[in-house]
Design a protein around this motif. Structure first.
Motif, PDB file in Angstrom:
ATOM      1  N   ILE A 180      35.863  -7.365 100.982  1.00 60.02           N
ATOM      2  CA  ILE A 180      35.202  -8.388 101.801  1.00 60.02           C
ATOM      3  C   ILE A 180      35.595  -9.780 101.297  1.00 60.02           C
ATOM      4  O   ILE A 180      35.960 -10.667 102.072  1.00 60.02           O
ATOM      5  CB  ILE A 180      33.664  -8.241 101.726  1.00 60.02           C
ATOM      6  N   LYS A 181      35.510  -9.938 100.010  1.00 57.81           N
ATOM      7  CA  LYS A 181      35.821 -11.226  99.392  1.00 57.81           C
ATOM      8  C   LYS A 181      37.289 -11.617  99.640  1.00 57.81           C
ATOM      9  O   LYS A 181      37.592 -12.740 100.045  1.00 57.81           O
ATOM     10  CB  LYS A 181      35.569 -11.099  97.872  1.00 57.81           C
TER      11      LYS A 181
ATOM     12  N   TYR B 292      44.930  -0.496 100.956  1.00 55.76           N
ATOM     13  CA  TYR B 292      44.320  -0.383  99.629  1.00 55.76           C
ATOM     14  C   TYR B 292      43.529   0.913  99.415  1.00 55.76           C
ATOM     15  O   TYR B 292      43.209   1.264  98.287  1.00 55.76           O
ATOM     16  CB  TYR B 292      43.403  -1.570  99.345  1.00 55.76           C
ATOM     17  N   GLY B 293      43.201   1.583 100.503  1.00 58.33           N
ATOM     18  CA  GLY B 293      42.407   2.801 100.349  1.00 58.33           C
ATOM     19  C   GLY B 293      41.174   2.504  99.518  1.00 58.33           C
ATOM     20  O   GLY B 293      40.450   1.552  99.778  1.00 58.33           O
ATOM     21  N   LYS B 294      40.956   3.314  98.504  1.00 63.36           N
ATOM     22  CA  LYS B 294      39.778   3.159  97.652  1.00 63.36           C
ATOM     23  C   LYS B 294      40.144   2.418  96.361  1.00 63.36           C
ATOM     24  O   LYS B 294      39.394   2.460  95.382  1.00 63.36           O
ATOM     25  CB  LYS B 294      39.235   4.548  97.298  1.00 63.36           C
ATOM     26  N   LEU B 295      41.316   1.763  96.364  1.00 64.15           N
ATOM     27  CA  LEU B 295      41.742   1.072  95.152  1.00 64.15           C
ATOM     28  C   LEU B 295      40.837  -0.119  94.867  1.00 64.15           C
ATOM     29  O   LEU B 295      40.474  -0.386  93.722  1.00 64.15           O
ATOM     30  CB  LEU B 295      43.197   0.624  95.308  1.00 64.15           C
ATOM     31  N   LEU B 296      40.481  -0.844  95.920  1.00 59.96           N
ATOM     32  CA  LEU B 296      39.555  -1.970  95.765  1.00 59.96           C
ATOM     33  C   LEU B 296      38.142  -1.517  96.135  1.00 59.96           C
ATOM     34  O   LEU B 296      37.960  -0.614  96.951  1.00 59.96           O
ATOM     35  CB  LEU B 296      39.975  -3.117  96.683  1.00 59.96           C
TER      36      LEU B 296
ATOM     37  N   PRO C  57      42.316  10.551  94.607  1.00 61.87           N
ATOM     38  CA  PRO C  57      41.005  10.205  95.187  1.00 61.87           C
ATOM     39  C   PRO C  57      40.988   8.800  95.788  1.00 61.87           C
ATOM     40  O   PRO C  57      40.016   8.432  96.439  1.00 61.87           O
ATOM     41  CB  PRO C  57      40.044  10.305  93.998  1.00 61.87           C
ATOM     42  N   LEU C  58      42.042   8.020  95.577  1.00 59.07           N
ATOM     43  CA  LEU C  58      42.097   6.681  96.171  1.00 59.07           C
ATOM     44  C   LEU C  58      42.599   6.717  97.610  1.00 59.07           C
ATOM     45  O   LEU C  58      42.539   5.711  98.306  1.00 59.07           O
ATOM     46  CB  LEU C  58      42.991   5.757  95.330  1.00 59.07           C
TER      47      LEU C  58
ATOM     48  N   LEU D  66      46.957   1.130  81.453  1.00 58.89           N
ATOM     49  CA  LEU D  66      47.121   1.861  82.722  1.00 58.89           C
ATOM     50  C   LEU D  66      47.386   0.866  83.851  1.00 58.89           C
ATOM     51  O   LEU D  66      46.854  -0.238  83.849  1.00 58.89           O
ATOM     52  CB  LEU D  66      45.852   2.654  83.039  1.00 58.89           C
ATOM     53  N   ASP D  67      48.206   1.304  84.812  1.00 58.23           N
ATOM     54  CA  ASP D  67      48.393   0.420  85.959  1.00 58.23           C
ATOM     55  C   ASP D  67      47.167   0.535  86.873  1.00 58.23           C
ATOM     56  O   ASP D  67      46.339   1.442  86.710  1.00 58.23           O
ATOM     57  CB  ASP D  67      49.697   0.758  86.687  1.00 58.23           C
ATOM     58  N   PRO D  68      47.026  -0.398  87.814  1.00 60.96           N
ATOM     59  CA  PRO D  68      45.797  -0.429  88.626  1.00 60.96           C
ATOM     60  C   PRO D  68      45.493   0.884  89.354  1.00 60.96           C
ATOM     61  O   PRO D  68      44.332   1.278  89.470  1.00 60.96           O
ATOM     62  CB  PRO D  68      46.071  -1.544  89.644  1.00 60.96           C
TER      63      PRO D  68
END
Lengths: 506, 506
Positions: A479-480, A469-473, A289-290, A82-84
């Motif tokens: 933060i990192k 990025y929304g909720k992808l990360l 949902p992302l 699956l892609d990210p």
């Protein structure tokens, strides 16, 4: 940007996910309309339609069909290809599915009913300053949460499971450290501020400010910071909020008080910060949902960034104070920029969290955090709350409420079982200061941009580093990635010390 | 009022029906928001959510579950024990089920897609005055309708089946008689009006009228005629409309033109008439398919009653002209009540239906009716439409359009396959005049009430005789019950002859 390639199963899963999101967004509009302009006789029917749609969302999110998709996409040999984005969607749907599906259906229904009852009882209890009225409901809520945590499972501290709902990656162990540091710096700083001789005078902020002119001002500021009015609108409601109907329609509200210049103004900047986040999530994440903030804390960092770090800075008002004064010459002609700046940053320990200044705000959160943690771990009885609340207020803020109305009963959250949510507010402040430290390094004319009111590069930086990025990360990843560090309260402490030392000439 | 007693199957059927209605009402709000205040970037997502909800409504209305309920309630031994409300609900659901279920699903889907394409092509065709662009789409629509009529079946004339969708009980045979009579009276009356020496001057109505003040006026008038602002609101949209979100929330819109005093004013009264109907349907019919107008024609009779029979009467302006003059003193101080009254009733044959006066309006409808009937019966080719349109305009109104834009392409209806709908507008006028004849007999100080602006007894009469029944009674039953007669165009003819003889001193 993500170059999504999909199999047929993925396509049909995405369609299902889009349908859930569509119901969600219909529900959002119905709610927005209810609190901004719905005729009063529409209320009971409206509430039942919202609840109907929300039940449908729940049903679809926990359906056998959803399980089938998730089982399929969780299989190692499928998942690895699956892609990210798809991985992220599957992760979020699974989290949601597990969270709700593990609770027996009738228990969950009872819990939803209890929350709705508890909220209306809480309203009454607050009105009558009667904690005992609310107490049995809160006890039941704590019982339910304990039972649910046992079902969901937990690592380390029971409260971690609740934290995870709002701020994945943040644990009691981390929070204890962070808050201990914060407390060790803020409490003495607050003491020095309280002892300072030269205090700001903010009485002029309470003169009469025509609400219609306030509205113009809020519109202007939202426009200036880069809120896109072609993908949103500003309305009035009892409590300010931001609501994303879809990616092209993210609405904000505020509330105008005739004798308060700053309430609507800063709440508009605050909601504007939330909305700019939502408006700038990558369109490819739309209808999934992302298409959401990475976490409550990251979302709050954006609102606080625009409200406080930018909106309450001296440089910001260098470019805008003139405009405000032009709108309200009678009230402000005798007030200098310096006086205005000091007034909007006046520190005053007070009872009510939502009215707190930047310095004392986090102390309010710590009081709640310690109480929630103790309740969930059965180290505290609900019956003891008023007493403990007052002790902690004394300890952290040096003041004690005279009644529970402006004490333990002030916030709606507990009646809604929103345990684990409060820390996000403080985390938002901490993240915002970390981002601030980084952006100043990466955009070297940052101060100049702010003082000229050129926010486009800043908005773009936030968009590129965080929003898209929304909720992808996860929040930890963001933060990192942005700061190169873990969550770190040092920057907030430094920011507060710098700021208030100057304002209070410490 | 109806004293509903329900079995368990009835209860579960009602819940199902309520759910359908809830989706419908969510869809209504989403639409209302889209055309009154949605930010422009929200449009594509909004359209797809509306279509998603509408598909769900369609699916539920034609589901196996629905069939099971309908089969059960249609059984003689069950049906005979149902109370009138349940019988009505079953009747409406069955009508709907049969109408949509008989068409093969993929054919229906193609038809829906065709309509949506046809509408956007029609827009372009109208813009470019290019009938040939629209022609193939309209041909396909006529083909589909013919095919559907064969599937649905028909009695007498094919067109009857389409009429039945909007005005059950009205047939080509009846309409031909009615329209022949109307034409025989109106065409010569119009000729006399055109030849009259003393014509009203309405040039002052085209001066500048501040839109914000127009809005105040519309609010005042709506309030006065009994539109309940606690169960509704007035907004602006491109085209005026009324939308019932639920029984406690029936909204109206209008459009303010700076150089036109009467457009917003009379459209507000018109939409107010629709809305008062919906606001006064018996609450026990709430959330069922019976919470609706008896038919398009009966609904239109209510809007026309308030807009024309009351709103364009001399007595009405006796009480309100003073108020309008106060709001617009510069424009109206030199205009007497008589001049105002004559101006708002000026007759002038014109190309555009929606701008037509009371006298010529029905002639526009007859042109469309004859064309639709001929198309459906294959007595006319779509290609011939522009020519036939122009001939008929000449025959009925004595004028001919210079292009198809203001001719055959003016209305959106045909692109939406709304064949059979136009006659409702004229039927609304006919019914309204019949109600007017009856109410004058039953409320003997009717004229006095109007001239004093006391509308409460009139609103109550309409509520009691018509509104409260919603869709429980058929239009035929309502007309009979209220007036003691069948549909009868004599009263409209009498009303028009009386009114215009006086105004034009014939």
């Amino acid at each position: 940007m993500f170059n999504i390639k999909q199999s047929n199963t993925e396509k049909s899963f995405l369609e299902f996910v889009q349908k859930i999101k569509a119901y969600d967004s219909a529900q959002s509009l119905l709610y927005w309309d209810m609190v901004t302009g719905m005729p009063e006789k529409g209320v009971s029917k409206r509430a039942s339609i919202i609840s109907l749609l929300s039940t449908e969302v729940f049903k679809m999110s926990t359906s056998d069909k959803m399980k089938e998709y998730l089982d399929n996409f969780s299989r190692q040999e499928v998942n690895k290809d699956l892609d990210p984005v798809m991985k992220g969607i599957v992760r979020e749907c699974k989290k949601n599915y597990d969270r709700f599906k593990k609770i027996p259906e009738d228990k969950y229904r009872d819990f939803v009913r209890l929350k709705s009852e508890a909220e209306s009882i809480w309203k009454k209890a607050k009105q009558n300053d009667d904690f005992n009225l609310f107490r049995p409901y809160l006890e039941k809520i704590v019982d339910y949460l304990n039972e649910f945590i046992d079902i969901w499972g937990y690592e380390g501290n029971k409260y971690n499971t609740l934290l995870d709902h709002y701020e994945p990656g943040v644990t009691v162990e981390k929070l204890d450290d962070i808050f201990t540091d914060l407390k060790a710096s803020i409490v003495p700083l607050l003491k020095r501020v309280k002892d300072a001789q030269d205090k700001p005078d903010d009485s002029f902020l309470k003169e009469y400010y025509d609400p219609a002119t306030q509205e113009k001002l809020c519109e202007l500021l939202l426009e200036e910071i880069g809120y896109d009015f072609k993908a949103g609108r500003l309305d009035e409601s009892e409590h300010p909020f931001t609501i994303g109907i879809n990616s092209g329609d993210v609405r904000v509200t505020t509330h105008y008080y005739p004798h308060n210049l700053t309430s609507a103004l800063f709440s508009s900047l605050h909601e504007g910060g939330h909305a700019i986040y939502d408006q700038n999530i990558d369109p490819e994440l739309d209808e999934t949902p992302l298409h959401d903030g990475a976490s409550m804390g990251i979302h709050e960092s954006q609102s606080r960034f625009w409200e406080n770090i930018i909106g309450r800075s001296y440089n910001f008002w260098k470019s805008y104070y003139g405009k405000v004064r032009k709108l309200f010459p009678e009230q402000l002609n005798d007030i200098s920029l310096d006086e205005f700046y000091r007034a909007i940053n006046k520190v005053e320990p007070s009872m009510i969290r939502v009215e707190a200044d930047e310095l004392t705000y986090n102390l309010h959160i710590m009081v709640r955090y310690e109480i929630e943690k103790a309740l969930i771990n059965r180290e505290l009885e609900v019956a003891e709350l008023p007493e403990v609340w007052n002790q902690k207020m004394k300890e952290y803020l040096g003041i004690e409420p005279e009644n529970d109305k402006e004490g333990v009963l002030q916030d709606v959250h507990w009646s809604n079982a929103l345990f684990g949510y409060f820390p996000s507010y403080a985390l938002g402040n901490i993240y915002a200061a970390q981002f601030y430290n980084t952006i100043k390094k990466e955009i070297n004319n940052y101060d100049e941009l702010i003082s000229k009111g050129h926010f486009q590069p800043i908005k773009e930086w936030l968009g590129d580093k965080i929003h898209k990025y929304g909720k992808l990360l996860t929040p930890t990843e963001i933060i990192k990635k942005v700061t190169g560090e873990e969550i770190n309260s040092r920057y907030l402490i430094k920011y507060l010390e710098n700021k208030y030392s100057k304002i209070y000439k410490l």
